[in-house]
Design an enzyme around this catalytic site. Structure first.
Site, PDB file in Angstrom:
ATOM      1  N   THR A 117     -22.482 -10.707  32.150  1.00 60.97           N
ATOM      2  CA  THR A 117     -23.514 -11.731  31.918  1.00 60.97           C
ATOM      3  C   THR A 117     -24.502 -11.327  30.830  1.00 60.97           C
ATOM      4  O   THR A 117     -24.757 -10.116  30.638  1.00 60.97           O
ATOM      5  CB  THR A 117     -24.295 -11.985  33.239  1.00 60.97           C
ATOM      6  OG1 THR A 117     -25.483 -12.743  32.963  1.00 60.97           O
ATOM      7  CG2 THR A 117     -24.709 -10.695  33.917  1.00 60.97           C
ATOM      8  N   TYR A 141     -30.173  -8.687  39.574  1.00 59.46           N
ATOM      9  CA  TYR A 141     -28.876  -9.298  39.270  1.00 59.46           C
ATOM     10  C   TYR A 141     -28.285  -8.665  38.001  1.00 59.46           C
ATOM     11  O   TYR A 141     -27.131  -8.221  37.986  1.00 59.46           O
ATOM     12  CB  TYR A 141     -29.032 -10.814  39.088  1.00 59.46           C
ATOM     13  CG  TYR A 141     -27.817 -11.471  38.489  1.00 59.46           C
ATOM     14  CD1 TYR A 141     -26.610 -11.501  39.180  1.00 59.46           C
ATOM     15  CD2 TYR A 141     -27.861 -12.037  37.212  1.00 59.46           C
ATOM     16  CE1 TYR A 141     -25.476 -12.078  38.612  1.00 59.46           C
ATOM     17  CE2 TYR A 141     -26.740 -12.616  36.647  1.00 59.46           C
ATOM     18  CZ  TYR A 141     -25.554 -12.631  37.346  1.00 59.46           C
ATOM     19  OH  TYR A 141     -24.434 -13.190  36.780  1.00 59.46           O
TER      20      TYR A 141
HETATM   21  N1  UFG Z   1     -34.433 -25.170  33.765  1.00 59.97           N
HETATM   22  C1  UFG Z   1     -35.338 -26.213  33.851  1.00 59.97           C
HETATM   23  N2  UFG Z   1     -35.314 -26.979  34.971  1.00 59.97           N
HETATM   24  C2  UFG Z   1     -34.446 -26.775  35.997  1.00 59.97           C
HETATM   25  C3  UFG Z   1     -33.520 -25.705  35.909  1.00 59.97           C
HETATM   26  C4  UFG Z   1     -33.558 -24.922  34.763  1.00 59.97           C
HETATM   27  O1  UFG Z   1     -36.145 -26.438  32.954  1.00 59.97           O
HETATM   28  O2  UFG Z   1     -34.500 -27.526  36.991  1.00 59.97           O
HETATM   29  C5  UFG Z   1     -34.407 -24.359  32.541  1.00 59.97           C
HETATM   30  C6  UFG Z   1     -34.629 -22.882  32.786  1.00 59.97           C
HETATM   31  O3  UFG Z   1     -35.984 -22.576  32.835  1.00 59.97           O
HETATM   32  C7  UFG Z   1     -33.895 -22.279  31.584  1.00 59.97           C
HETATM   33  C8  UFG Z   1     -32.758 -23.275  31.299  1.00 59.97           C
HETATM   34  O4  UFG Z   1     -33.132 -24.466  31.961  1.00 59.97           O
HETATM   35  O5  UFG Z   1     -34.752 -22.280  30.477  1.00 59.97           O
HETATM   36  C9  UFG Z   1     -31.432 -22.817  31.845  1.00 59.97           C
HETATM   37  O6  UFG Z   1     -31.608 -22.466  33.222  1.00 59.97           O
HETATM   38  P1  UFG Z   1     -30.387 -22.192  34.203  1.00 59.97           P
HETATM   39  O7  UFG Z   1     -30.975 -21.849  35.540  1.00 59.97           O
HETATM   40  O8  UFG Z   1     -29.412 -23.312  34.112  1.00 59.97           O
HETATM   41  O9  UFG Z   1     -29.690 -20.941  33.533  1.00 59.97           O
HETATM   42  P2  UFG Z   1     -30.291 -19.500  33.219  1.00 59.97           P
HETATM   43  O10 UFG Z   1     -30.379 -19.408  31.726  1.00 59.97           O
HETATM   44  O11 UFG Z   1     -31.519 -19.174  33.966  1.00 59.97           O
HETATM   45  O12 UFG Z   1     -29.171 -18.631  33.885  1.00 59.97           O
HETATM   46  C10 UFG Z   1     -28.062 -18.166  33.222  1.00 59.97           C
HETATM   47  C11 UFG Z   1     -26.958 -17.864  34.228  1.00 59.97           C
HETATM   48  C12 UFG Z   1     -27.387 -16.740  35.151  1.00 59.97           C
HETATM   49  C13 UFG Z   1     -27.872 -15.563  34.329  1.00 59.97           C
HETATM   50  C14 UFG Z   1     -28.970 -16.007  33.406  1.00 59.97           C
HETATM   51  C15 UFG Z   1     -29.576 -14.905  32.586  1.00 59.97           C
HETATM   52  O13 UFG Z   1     -26.658 -19.007  34.982  1.00 59.97           O
HETATM   53  O14 UFG Z   1     -26.310 -16.358  35.956  1.00 59.97           O
HETATM   54  O15 UFG Z   1     -28.446 -17.021  32.536  1.00 59.97           O
HETATM   55  O16 UFG Z   1     -28.718 -14.515  31.583  1.00 59.97           O
HETATM   56  F1  UFG Z   1     -28.342 -14.606  35.129  1.00 59.97           F
END
Ligand code: UFG
Length: 328
Positions: A117, A141
């Site tokens: 990841t 994680y």
């Molecule tokens: N976001 C929102 N509203 C929501 C959900 C998410 O604005 O309801 C934003 C988050 O703040 C982030 C973006 O959308 O800026 C993407 O969020 P996700 O939760 O979809 O994905 P992440 O980037 O947090 O997570 C991904 C992978 C994880 C990993 C992480 C860090 O899904 O497994 O990247 O590399 F750990």
């Protein structure tokens, strides 16, 4: 026929990769405890119900399958949960993978594809991020996965393990034929939640922060279609079968999309306005995460072909409607 042993093949990325392995002629054996996976997503090959923490069961299943390659997807993936209960993550992700490595060694399986990841990098110092970017995770994680990368590297040197560690950026989208798609319980990912906001009047989609230093103030992520991930895993399996050495690869597009752009794309495919609130920033969210995918292109001969925002969001939207109906 070559056999691939797929731990976590009933999960989101594991099921899409199983589908691609099967399409490319692999005999697929799925090993999943169904704790976070779904029986109806494990449609390719035999499903063996078992836990990677149960070394005896794992070793028996591996002995029976005699795989040419093991693809390891079984893991817990919620950053927030890992902060609240790190033991859960070190046990399942790190110790669980140690069991896999030891079982492979006992049975004589020497080729492995690992779901790593972008979270192993931590805060970006440069964008796009190459594979030799410093790795300093900012949550358990990310550490639980980085420790696995460390173990695999040592096993490669000492015991001849050959592996492809694939660092996903933001896996997204669904199989375009509508057969399988993203399902998490609880759902925390932005595209399914934006789709939920468009589908349900009871759910208000929230943008976590609009004061980041980005083109529209919302976070930029590199969304990679899960079917492009599937083809990358099939390419990695071929790479290992052809004698490829142990390597780490980023899987992303090299392009970033903002949260607002995702919300707009959902509006476009659904044909209706998506009500959105602006909430506070979520702890630990960097402003921008974008992969350099040059190494995967050069060494795996892979490149994303269906990861435009429109293709990702259209497939996710089709699946969200179908799955919401199917699950009531
Ligand atoms: N976001 C929102 N509203 C929501 C959900 C998410 O604005 O309801 C934003 C988050 O703040 C982030 C973006 O959308 O800026 C993407 O969020 P996700 O939760 O979809 O994905 P992440 O980037 O947090 O997570 C991904 C992978 C994880 C990993 C992480 C860090 O899904 O497994 O990247 O590399 F750990």
């Amino acid at each position: 026929m070559k056999t691939i042993f797929v731990t976590g093949g009933a999960g989101y990325v594991g099921s899409h990769c199983s589908k691609e392995f099967a399409a490319q002629g692999w005999n697929v054996v799925v090993y999943d405890n169904l704790s976070r996976g779904w029986r109806d997503l494990a449609r390719w090959g035999e499903l063996v119900e078992g836990d990677i923490l149960d070394r005896d069961a794992l070793q028996s299943a591996l002995t029976a399958a005699k795989p040419d390659v093991l693809a390891h997807f079984a893991a817990l993936t919620y950053v927030g949960e890992s902060v609240e209960d790190p033991a859960l993550y070190y046990r399942n992700n790190t110790l669980g993978t140690f069991n896999i490595l030891e079982s492979m060694r006992a049975v004589g399986v020497d080729k492995m594809i690992f779901s790593s990841t972008a979270a192993t990098y931590g805060v970006p110092h440069q964008v796009p991020m190459p594979e030799d970017h410093p790795q300093q995770p900012i949550n358990p994680y990310g550490w639980s996965k980085l420790m696995v990368e460390r173990m695999m590297d040592d096993y490669a040197r000492a015991y001849g393990l050959r592996f492809a560690s694939l660092r996903y950026f933001n896996a997204a989208g669904a199989s375009p034929d509508g057969e399988i798609g993203e399902r998490h319980e609880p759902e925390t990912h932005v595209i399914p939640l934006a789709a939920k906001g468009a589908l349900s009047s009871d759910y208000a989609f929230t943008i976590f922060g609009d004061d980041f230093d980005t083109r529209d103030g919302t976070c930029v992520r590199d969304y990679i279609h899960v079917c492009d991930l599937g083809r990358a895993h099939a390419a990695a399996a071929k790479y290992l079968m052809d004698g490829g050495a142990a390597e780490f690869f980023n899987l992303g597009t090299g392009e970033g999309t903002t949260v607002k752009e995702i919300a707009d794309a959902i509006e476009k495919v659904s044909g209706k306005p998506l009500p959105r609130k602006i909430g506070p920033r979520r702890a630990g969210d960097p402003a921008v995460l974008v992969a350099s995918n040059a190494k995967a292109k050069a060494k795996l001969g892979w490149e994303p072909t269906q990861s435009s925002v429109d293709e990702i969001v259209q497939s996710a939207w089709n699946w969200a409607q179908k799955d919401a109906k199917a699950r009531g």
